[in-house]
Design a protein around this motif. Structure first.
Motif, PDB file in Angstrom:
ATOM      1  N   MET A   1     -11.042  -0.282   0.674  1.00  7.04           N
ATOM      2  CA  MET A   1     -11.458  -0.906   1.923  1.00  7.04           C
ATOM      3  C   MET A   1     -12.686  -1.784   1.669  1.00  7.04           C
ATOM      4  SD  MET A   1     -12.358   0.872   5.603  1.00  7.04           S
ATOM      5  CE  MET A   1     -14.049   1.327   5.224  1.00  7.04           C
ATOM      6  N   THR A   2     -12.684  -2.982   2.242  1.00  3.23           N
ATOM      7  CA  THR A   2     -13.761  -3.942   2.060  1.00  3.23           C
ATOM      8  C   THR A   2     -14.822  -3.779   3.144  1.00  3.23           C
ATOM      9  OG1 THR A   2     -12.191  -5.530   1.126  1.00  3.23           O
ATOM     10  CG2 THR A   2     -14.338  -6.387   1.853  1.00  3.23           C
ATOM     11  N   THR A   3     -16.081  -3.708   2.743  1.00  3.53           N
ATOM     12  CA  THR A   3     -17.180  -3.695   3.706  1.00  3.53           C
ATOM     13  C   THR A   3     -17.701  -5.113   3.841  1.00  3.53           C
ATOM     14  OG1 THR A   3     -17.776  -1.443   3.095  1.00  3.53           O
ATOM     15  CG2 THR A   3     -19.430  -2.745   4.261  1.00  3.53           C
ATOM     16  N   LEU A   4     -17.618  -5.677   5.045  1.00  7.73           N
ATOM     17  CA  LEU A   4     -17.960  -7.071   5.265  1.00  7.73           C
ATOM     18  C   LEU A   4     -19.395  -7.232   5.741  1.00  7.73           C
ATOM     19  CD1 LEU A   4     -14.732  -8.229   7.142  1.00  7.73           C
ATOM     20  CD2 LEU A   4     -15.216  -8.383   4.699  1.00  7.73           C
ATOM     21  N   THR A   5     -19.989  -8.387   5.442  1.00  2.27           N
ATOM     22  CA  THR A   5     -21.274  -8.745   6.034  1.00  2.27           C
ATOM     23  C   THR A   5     -21.034  -9.163   7.483  1.00  2.27           C
ATOM     24  OG1 THR A   5     -21.080 -11.075   5.424  1.00  2.27           O
ATOM     25  CG2 THR A   5     -22.087  -9.573   3.801  1.00  2.27           C
ATOM     26  N   LEU A   6     -22.106  -9.284   8.241  1.00  2.00           N
ATOM     27  CA  LEU A   6     -21.990  -9.732   9.630  1.00  2.00           C
ATOM     28  C   LEU A   6     -21.326 -11.096   9.696  1.00  2.00           C
ATOM     29  CD1 LEU A   6     -22.717  -9.456  12.672  1.00  2.00           C
ATOM     30  CD2 LEU A   6     -24.922 -10.507  12.127  1.00  2.00           C
ATOM     31  N   SER A   7     -21.748 -11.998   8.828  1.00  2.00           N
ATOM     32  CA  SER A   7     -21.182 -13.350   8.814  1.00  2.00           C
ATOM     33  C   SER A   7     -19.694 -13.332   8.486  1.00  2.00           C
ATOM     34  CB  SER A   7     -21.937 -14.217   7.798  1.00  2.00           C
ATOM     35  OG  SER A   7     -21.380 -15.496   7.722  1.00  2.00           O
ATOM     36  N   ASP A   8     -19.311 -12.537   7.472  1.00  2.00           N
ATOM     37  CA  ASP A   8     -17.900 -12.453   7.083  1.00  2.00           C
ATOM     38  C   ASP A   8     -17.049 -11.870   8.215  1.00  2.00           C
ATOM     39  OD1 ASP A   8     -18.397 -13.535   4.607  1.00  2.00           O
ATOM     40  OD2 ASP A   8     -18.549 -11.587   3.586  1.00  2.00           O
ATOM     41  N   ALA A   9     -17.569 -10.845   8.875  1.00  2.00           N
ATOM     42  CA  ALA A   9     -16.818 -10.209   9.965  1.00  2.00           C
ATOM     43  C   ALA A   9     -16.596 -11.188  11.113  1.00  2.00           C
ATOM     44  CB  ALA A   9     -17.566  -8.970  10.462  1.00  2.00           C
ATOM     45  N   LEU A  10     -17.647 -11.937  11.464  1.00  2.00           N
ATOM     46  CA  LEU A  10     -17.510 -12.902  12.559  1.00  2.00           C
ATOM     47  C   LEU A  10     -16.579 -14.045  12.175  1.00  2.00           C
ATOM     48  CD1 LEU A  10     -21.208 -13.023  13.802  1.00  2.00           C
ATOM     49  CD2 LEU A  10     -19.247 -12.036  15.007  1.00  2.00           C
ATOM     50  N   LEU A 362     -22.748  -3.089  15.586  1.00  2.00           N
ATOM     51  CA  LEU A 362     -21.452  -2.633  15.087  1.00  2.00           C
ATOM     52  C   LEU A 362     -21.024  -3.412  13.845  1.00  2.00           C
ATOM     53  CD1 LEU A 362     -18.721  -1.019  15.542  1.00  2.00           C
ATOM     54  CD2 LEU A 362     -17.938  -3.102  16.701  1.00  2.00           C
ATOM     55  N   LEU A 363     -21.158  -4.729  13.887  1.00  2.00           N
ATOM     56  CA  LEU A 363     -20.603  -5.573  12.833  1.00  2.00           C
ATOM     57  C   LEU A 363     -21.521  -5.723  11.627  1.00  2.00           C
ATOM     58  CD1 LEU A 363     -18.998  -8.419  14.995  1.00  2.00           C
ATOM     59  CD2 LEU A 363     -17.889  -6.384  14.040  1.00  2.00           C
ATOM     60  N   LYS A 364     -22.791  -5.466  11.817  1.00  2.00           N
ATOM     61  CA  LYS A 364     -23.748  -5.564  10.717  1.00  2.00           C
ATOM     62  C   LYS A 364     -23.573  -4.385   9.766  1.00  2.00           C
ATOM     63  CE  LYS A 364     -28.762  -5.609   9.987  1.00  2.00           C
ATOM     64  NZ  LYS A 364     -30.076  -5.429  10.633  1.00  2.00           N
ATOM     65  N   ASP A 365     -23.784  -4.637   8.481  1.00  2.00           N
ATOM     66  CA  ASP A 365     -23.715  -3.553   7.509  1.00  2.00           C
ATOM     67  C   ASP A 365     -24.699  -2.451   7.899  1.00  2.00           C
ATOM     68  OD1 ASP A 365     -22.971  -2.201   5.138  1.00  2.00           O
ATOM     69  OD2 ASP A 365     -24.758  -2.971   4.126  1.00  2.00           O
ATOM     70  N   SER A 366     -24.274  -1.186   7.764  1.00  2.00           N
ATOM     71  CA  SER A 366     -25.107  -0.072   8.219  1.00  2.00           C
ATOM     72  C   SER A 366     -25.163   1.014   7.153  1.00  2.00           C
ATOM     73  CB  SER A 366     -24.557   0.509   9.531  1.00  2.00           C
ATOM     74  OG  SER A 366     -25.387   1.533  10.011  1.00  2.00           O
TER      75      SER A 366
END
Length: 525
Positions: A1-10, A362-366
């Motif tokens: 599973m890929t963990t995305l950055t905020l920019s990538d997710a948006l 939610l979308l930011k890496d945590s």
């Protein structure tokens, strides 16, 4: 599973396949408000009968004290409708209250004695008596004054479409609910890291009535105005500080949010572990009980947290049992002061900001939030609570000292991008406009709620209570004169009548003694 950055997710969510996935946010609001007499003192009357039974009316009830009303809106995807529901519930209840009004502040009005703060009554059913005894336990442990503080709780969940979209984007193939719970916990961790920003922007309790201290000493550098109002020149949200809705006895509870099991384990340990502080207080087994039990927490609701993972419970089920059954369903933000500048206690701009901020969280890496770092987030919050509008303060950003304005500016750069994505999903411009407005508050702290209220104290040179009474009178007139927008008077009267019927049925269906009922409850907890 890929963990995305905020920019990538948006960027991924902006693709045609996922357009609109960010829409469909569900919200609900719980607004607390003390009933006060025209002179600003806490009401000594019972819960307004015309508004229904406090135990069984799902939308109009009480919190800690008999005078502390709680208005609860149902879940809605329309923010304006949610505010309309809140307005209607307050209008209906005000009409049942005679000359009493709703206190428009978080910190309580003038209270002569803690004995003026009567415990909420929920009838003679076992569950009703349990609710009252729980409040007696809070009084026995912490005193009543803390329980007279009011707040606004913001409940929020994301759409099923967003969850399936994110799972697909990230290549997740496991059980969807496990993915949802994990991501909500990530949101909570990020929220706790940057909770101080909510206190800075929306804190609206920079002052207290001197009666609130009840003789307690404090080393906070209060200024005095009027007959007995104390305020902090740069304070934001005393409600969230050491004088407010806190519990120092819980500081040793290591409840963490890195996994659902960790969170549940921490809470369940607290409700099952005897407390050295409270075990001597008579519990439900005594002839004259003063608390439910002598554990660190009587029940899970006693845990004070600015944000909670939640799932609707079934009959007889505890909150953590519900979470372990089916995972996290929504989150409850508990960090909001009552907004004294609007009749509802929360504004549409605040709702729009929270939509953006929680989506960002939610979308930011945590990364995982270990206990030591969690303690640092609490220190940041306390700093902003007491000194947030002082431009010279420094916060702890992962061990690095940083000014509030510098950190807030970085956050707002991300919030602007999230706002644009939400505007695209909703085909609107409200989110970007809201973030642009709030960004100005970073540079000019006088625009914040706390800044505005402190300026009013200084300009008028009068007690904060007198200012609050003027607001209360104005809002009561507005609400009684206004029209219902979502509900109708007939609908709310029927709801009130039905609540009395339901309460009577609950009492009649009790088959166990109160002690046996509680014994059974705690054996299953």
């Amino acid at each position: 599973m890929t963990t995305l950055t905020l920019s990538d997710a948006l960027n991924a969510l902006s693709q045609p396949e996922f357009v609109g996935a960010l829409s469909g946010i569900k919200r609900g609001i719980e607004r607390e408000a003390l009933r006060i007499n025209p002179d600003g003192r806490i009401a000594q009357t019972g819960h307004p009968k015309g508004s229904g039974h406090a135990l069984t009316n799902p939308h109009i009830t009480t919190d800690y004290s008999e005078a502390l009303l709680e208005f609860i809106t149902p879940v809605s995807v329309n923010a304006e409708e949610t505010l309309g529901q809140l307005r209607d519930l307050q209008k209906f209840t005000l009409a049942q209250m005679g000359d009493e009004m709703l206190w428009p502040m978080s910190m309580p009005c003038y209270i002569t004695s803690q004995e003026d703060i009567g415990l909420a009554q929920f009838g003679e059913s076992n569950i009703g008596k349990m609710k009252t005894l729980y409040r007696q336990g809070l009084k026995s442990r912490y005193g009543s004054m803390m329980q007279a503080i009011a707040g606004v709780h913001f409940n929020m969940s994301f759409s099923d479409t967003l969850w399936t979209s994110l799972a697909k984007i990230e290549g997740y193939e496991g059980p969807l609910q496990a993915f949802i719970s994990d991501r909500y916990l990530g949101l909570i961790r990020n929220f706790k890291r940057e909770l101080w920003l909510i206190s800075y922007l929306f804190g609206a309790s920079p002052s207290i009535c001197k009666s609130f201290l009840q003789g307690r000493e404090t080393n906070l550098p209060f200024n005095k105005v009027g007959k007995g109002t104390l305020y902090l020149e740069h304070g934001t949200a005393l409600r969230l500080g050491n004088l407010g809705y806190t519990n120092s006895a819980q500081s040793s509870l290591k409840v963490t949010y890195n996994s659902l099991c960790d969170y549940v384990k921490g809470l369940q340990s607290a409700i099952r572990t005897k407390s050295e502080l409270y075990s001597s207080i008579p519990d439900y087994r005594s002839e004259e009980p003063m608390q439910l039990n002598g554990n660190i927490l009587q029940i899970e609701n006693e845990f004070y947290s600015p944000i909670r993972p939640k799932r609707n419970t079934k009959a007889g089920e505890t909150p953590t049992q519900a979470l372990m059954r089916d995972g996290i369903e929504y989150i409850e933000v508990r960090a909001l002061d009552v907004n004294p500048f609007v009749q509802e206690g929360i504004s549409i701009e605040q709702i729009h900001f929270l939509d953006v901020f929680l989506t960002y969280c939610l979308l930011k890496d945590s990364p995982e939030l270990e206990w030591e770092e969690q303690q640092a987030t609490q220190r940041n919050l306390q700093c902003v609570v007491n000194e947030g509008r002082d431009q010279s303060i420094l916060l702890d950003d992962a061990g690095n000292p940083v000014s509030l304005s510098e950190w807030a500016t970085r956050i707002f750069a991300d919030l602007e991008v999230v706002a644009k994505a939400l505007d695209s999903a909703y085909q609107s411009s409200v989110y970007s406009k809201t973030i642009a407005t709030m960004k100005d508050w970073v540079d000019d702290s006088s625009l914040t709620y706390s800044g505005r209220f402190v300026q009013m104290l200084k300009d008028k040179q009068m007690d904060g209570g007198a200012i609050a009474i003027d607001f209360a009178k104005q809002y009561k007139q507005q609400q009684l004169a206004g029209l219902y927008s979502v509900y109708s008077e007939k609908m709310l009267n029927e709801l009130a009548d039905t609540s009395f019927t339901k309460a009577k049925e609950i009492e009649e269906n009790d088959e166990k003694s109160f002690k046996a009922f509680l014994q059974d409850y705690f054996e299953k907890a």
